[in-house]
Design a protein around this motif. Structure first.
Motif, short mmCIF file in Angstrom:
data_model
loop_
_atom_site.label_atom_id
_atom_site.label_comp_id
_atom_site.label_asym_id
_atom_site.label_seq_id
_atom_site.Cartn_x
_atom_site.Cartn_y
_atom_site.Cartn_z
N VAL A 100 -5.93 -11.90 -12.35
CA VAL A 100 -7.29 -11.59 -11.88
C VAL A 100 -7.35 -11.66 -10.36
O VAL A 100 -7.86 -10.74 -9.70
CB VAL A 100 -8.32 -12.55 -12.52
CG1 VAL A 100 -9.68 -12.41 -11.84
CG2 VAL A 100 -8.46 -12.27 -14.01
N ALA A 101 -6.85 -12.76 -9.79
CA ALA A 101 -6.88 -12.92 -8.34
C ALA A 101 -6.04 -11.83 -7.66
O ALA A 101 -6.45 -11.26 -6.63
CB ALA A 101 -6.36 -14.30 -7.96
N ASP A 102 -4.87 -11.52 -8.22
CA ASP A 102 -4.01 -10.49 -7.62
C ASP A 102 -4.68 -9.12 -7.67
O ASP A 102 -4.59 -8.34 -6.71
CB ASP A 102 -2.68 -10.43 -8.37
CG ASP A 102 -1.85 -11.69 -8.18
OD1 ASP A 102 -2.14 -12.45 -7.23
OD2 ASP A 102 -0.93 -11.92 -8.99
N SER A 103 -5.34 -8.82 -8.77
CA SER A 103 -5.96 -7.51 -8.93
C SER A 103 -7.10 -7.32 -7.94
O SER A 103 -7.26 -6.25 -7.35
CB SER A 103 -6.47 -7.34 -10.37
OG SER A 103 -6.98 -6.05 -10.57
N LEU A 104 -7.91 -8.37 -7.74
CA LEU A 104 -8.98 -8.27 -6.74
C LEU A 104 -8.40 -8.16 -5.34
O LEU A 104 -8.89 -7.37 -4.52
CB LEU A 104 -9.90 -9.49 -6.84
CG LEU A 104 -10.98 -9.59 -5.76
CD1 LEU A 104 -11.90 -8.36 -5.79
CD2 LEU A 104 -11.79 -10.88 -5.92
N GLU A 105 -7.36 -8.91 -5.07
CA GLU A 105 -6.78 -8.90 -3.72
C GLU A 105 -6.22 -7.52 -3.37
O GLU A 105 -6.38 -7.06 -2.23
CB GLU A 105 -5.68 -9.96 -3.62
CG GLU A 105 -5.08 -10.13 -2.23
CD GLU A 105 -6.09 -10.62 -1.20
OE1 GLU A 105 -5.81 -10.48 0.01
OE2 GLU A 105 -7.15 -11.14 -1.60
N GLU A 106 -5.60 -6.84 -4.31
CA GLU A 106 -5.05 -5.53 -3.98
C GLU A 106 -6.17 -4.51 -3.76
O GLU A 106 -6.00 -3.57 -3.00
CB GLU A 106 -4.10 -5.05 -5.07
CG GLU A 106 -4.74 -4.65 -6.38
CD GLU A 106 -3.73 -4.12 -7.38
OE1 GLU A 106 -2.53 -4.06 -7.05
OE2 GLU A 106 -4.15 -3.75 -8.50
N LEU A 107 -7.31 -4.70 -4.41
CA LEU A 107 -8.45 -3.82 -4.14
C LEU A 107 -9.05 -4.10 -2.77
O LEU A 107 -9.55 -3.20 -2.09
CB LEU A 107 -9.51 -3.98 -5.23
CG LEU A 107 -9.15 -3.43 -6.61
CD1 LEU A 107 -10.22 -3.81 -7.62
CD2 LEU A 107 -8.97 -1.92 -6.56
N ARG A 108 -9.00 -5.35 -2.35
CA ARG A 108 -9.55 -5.72 -1.04
C ARG A 108 -8.64 -5.26 0.10
O ARG A 108 -9.13 -4.86 1.16
CB ARG A 108 -9.73 -7.24 -0.94
CG ARG A 108 -10.84 -7.80 -1.80
CD ARG A 108 -10.97 -9.32 -1.63
NE ARG A 108 -11.26 -9.66 -0.23
CZ ARG A 108 -10.41 -10.28 0.57
NH1 ARG A 108 -9.20 -10.63 0.14
NH2 ARG A 108 -10.75 -10.56 1.81
N THR A 109 -7.33 -5.32 -0.11
CA THR A 109 -6.41 -5.08 1.00
C THR A 109 -5.50 -3.88 0.81
O THR A 109 -4.90 -3.41 1.78
CB THR A 109 -5.51 -6.32 1.21
OG1 THR A 109 -4.73 -6.53 0.03
CG2 THR A 109 -6.36 -7.55 1.48
N GLY A 110 -5.39 -3.37 -0.41
CA GLY A 110 -4.42 -2.31 -0.67
C GLY A 110 -5.02 -0.94 -0.86
O GLY A 110 -4.35 -0.04 -1.37
N GLY A 111 -6.28 -0.77 -0.51
CA GLY A 111 -6.92 0.53 -0.68
C GLY A 111 -6.51 1.51 0.38
O GLY A 111 -5.82 1.17 1.34
N PHE A 112 -6.96 2.74 0.24
CA PHE A 112 -6.58 3.79 1.19
C PHE A 112 -7.82 4.33 1.90
O PHE A 112 -8.03 5.52 1.99
CB PHE A 112 -5.86 4.91 0.46
CG PHE A 112 -4.63 4.47 -0.27
CD1 PHE A 112 -4.43 4.79 -1.59
CD2 PHE A 112 -3.69 3.69 0.39
CE1 PHE A 112 -3.29 4.37 -2.25
CE2 PHE A 112 -2.55 3.27 -0.26
CZ PHE A 112 -2.35 3.60 -1.59
N GLY A 113 -8.69 3.44 2.37
CA GLY A 113 -9.87 3.89 3.09
C GLY A 113 -11.07 3.98 2.17
O GLY A 113 -10.96 3.84 0.96
N PRO A 114 -12.24 4.25 2.77
CA PRO A 114 -13.47 4.30 1.97
C PRO A 114 -13.48 5.46 1.00
O PRO A 114 -12.85 6.49 1.23
CB PRO A 114 -14.57 4.45 3.03
CG PRO A 114 -13.89 5.10 4.19
CD PRO A 114 -12.49 4.53 4.20
#
Length: 494
Positions: free
Chosen positions: A460-474
């Motif tokens: 759960v924590a890993d999945s949220l973290e990748e959405l917070r930091t691993g996205g490709f812009g808005p």
């Protein structure tokens, strides 16, 4: 007056079988240090529960079956009701970790409820680190009806530290009918039906109209069943034959971080929650397989009420168990590598299917609710459930509102997790609550299928973290279209 189980209640009652039971529950973690000095011990909790039971008559009643299945079972007052049998004291040894608590909960939830007594239990669990306490409730699904009857955790909690006490009400059990009178009553009800049918012929209403409506629904039911059998969910170990052993784990993340991701990608709050769940299931699949094919999906069912927009003013209050509400089936794109693309696909699929009548489902419903005589009801209920055992892989219960701070006996509830029912051919069930400023995830699973369930908390924590930091812009204003599934794949209905 005869008080029979409703068709839905009877269905859940008969769904219990080898390796499966439809009881569910709630875990409330209490922290006296967050309050004004109030404490809670076993005698105080017993007194509180006993005082509130007058609001829940079913919690003092047992289920009595009718001979030969001549009618649905009855709610009968338990003449030997003893609140101390249902409210129990337990403890975990030092150091009192969350892992030890989860193991205790798994053992308790693995045991079926005693059908000779009212089908609920409540545990006060002592020994948690930091002086915390836990309250675990365990309630059979048939006690909740269509969701209009509260689960006991919803009744013993208050919205303020001031614990209101109801006026004392002397409860005396009603006279328990004999087996002979129960059978004769069922026969009398069945014999009364010909008179009702004659009246309907003369006046053009009543059961005849119901029968015509039932015939129409039966025809549609057959068509739907064929669709279900043809358009089953992807193959998954999550649809394995169940055993009675259970595991439970929980995790929470800050609500502000989930809201931040939603604002960044211009999607709803629950889109992000569903995106986190998708990331969790992707990680779990990679833990048991070498790879996941691009485009691979997992099918989930979740409440239709969870499809609301993101807003700071999400309503607070109300219950936290999603019982009897309409649902829809959607796909989780676990085969997508990029976190931001995966989130957009989750949002697009959920938007599409939540508006598709072919993906709507009222949830489990009895096959023949109009019939008063239900011979072999337990057998027919399991056959009905078996028809739809592959329509989805995992059920997800999501609260449609933010739950405000709660108290039990004046002691603040620091965390609130729900434990969903685990029905036949389901090895995992997931629950999500918004409690205060946390988003709380509960995972309830078959121990023999998902022995690695405790890893879900880290996922759960890993999945949220990748959405917070691993996205490709808005996220762009115009939503990226989701490739339509094959024609047959869109024909899913439960």
């Amino acid at each position: 007056m005869v008080n029979r189980l409703s068709p839905d209640d009877a269905m859940y009652y008969f769904l219990d079988g080898a390796g499966t039971t439809t009881h569910l529950g709630t875990l409330s973690i209490l922290d006296p240090a967050q309050g004004d000095g109030a404490t809670l011990d076993y005698p105080r909790l017993v007194a509180l529960v006993e005082n509130r039971l007058q609001q829940m008559p079913r919690y003092r009643q047992t289920v009595t079956e009718v001979s030969l299945g001549l009618a649905r079972p009855l709610w009968i007052d338990d003449p030997d009701f003893d609140v101390t049998f249902h409210v129990r004291l337990s403890a975990i040894p030092q150091p009192g970790s969350d892992t030890q608590l989860q193991e205790l909960i798994a053992r308790v939830m693995s045991r079926p409820l005693d059908r000779r007594r009212p089908m609920w239990e409540l545990y006060l669990i002592e020994g948690l680190t930091g002086g915390r306490l836990a309250i675990l409730t365990k309630t059979h699904r048939c006690l909740l009806g269509d969701g209009s009857h509260p689960e006991i955790s919803e009744v013993i909690t208050d919205e303020s530290a001031d614990t209101p006490r109801l006026d004392d009400d002397l409860w005396m059990p009603g006279r328990r009918p004999s087996a002979r009178s129960v059978t004769l009553g069922a026969l009398a009800e069945a014999m009364a039906r010909p008179g009702e049918l004659a009246d309907s012929v003369l006046h053009g209403g009543g059961p005849i109209a119901d029968l015509l409506s039932f015939a129409d629904r039966s025809a549609r039911f057959v068509g739907t069943t064929v669709q279900q059998l043809v358009n089953s969910a992807p193959d998954s170990p999550l649809n394995a034959a169940p055993t009675s052993a259970r595991l439970f784990t929980f995790a929470s993340v800050p609500r502000a971080e989930v809201l931040g991701v939603a604002n960044r990608f211009e999607c709803t709050f629950n889109d992000v929650v569903l995106g986190i769940v998708t990331g969790v299931m992707r990680r779990w699949m990679l833990s048991i397989r070498d790879s996941i094919a691009h485009g691979e999906t997992m099918r989930a069912v979740l409440p239709l009420g969870a499809r609301d927009g993101v807003a700071e003013s999400r309503r607070a209050g109300g219950g936290w168990l999603c019982a009897g509400c309409p649902e829809f089936i959607t796909d989780l794109p676990i085969g997508e590598d990029a976190p931001s693309v995966r989130l957009m696909q989750v949002a697009g699929l959920a938007d599409r299917y939540s508006q598709s009548q072919r993906r709507m489902t009222p949830g489990l419903r009895p096959m023949l609710p109009e019939l008063g005589v239900v011979p072999f009801a337990d057998f027919s209920t399991r056959v009905f459930n078996g028809l739809f055992q592959r329509s989805y892989n995992v059920p997800i219960s999501m609260s449609d509102h933010q739950i405000a701070r709660r108290y039990v006996g004046g002691v603040p509830v620091a965390a609130l997790y729900t434990i969903p029912a685990l029905v036949a051919r389901r090895a995992l069930a997931i629950s999500v609550n918004e409690y205060c400023e946390l988003v709380e995830f509960g995972f309830f699973a078959d121990r023999n299928v998902m022995g690695d369930l405790p890893a879900m908390a880290g996922y759960v924590a890993d999945s949220l973290e990748e959405l917070r930091t691993g996205g490709f812009g808005p996220r762009p204003v115009t939503r990226i279209p989701v490739a339509p599934p094959a024609a047959d794949d869109d024909e899913v209905q439960s």
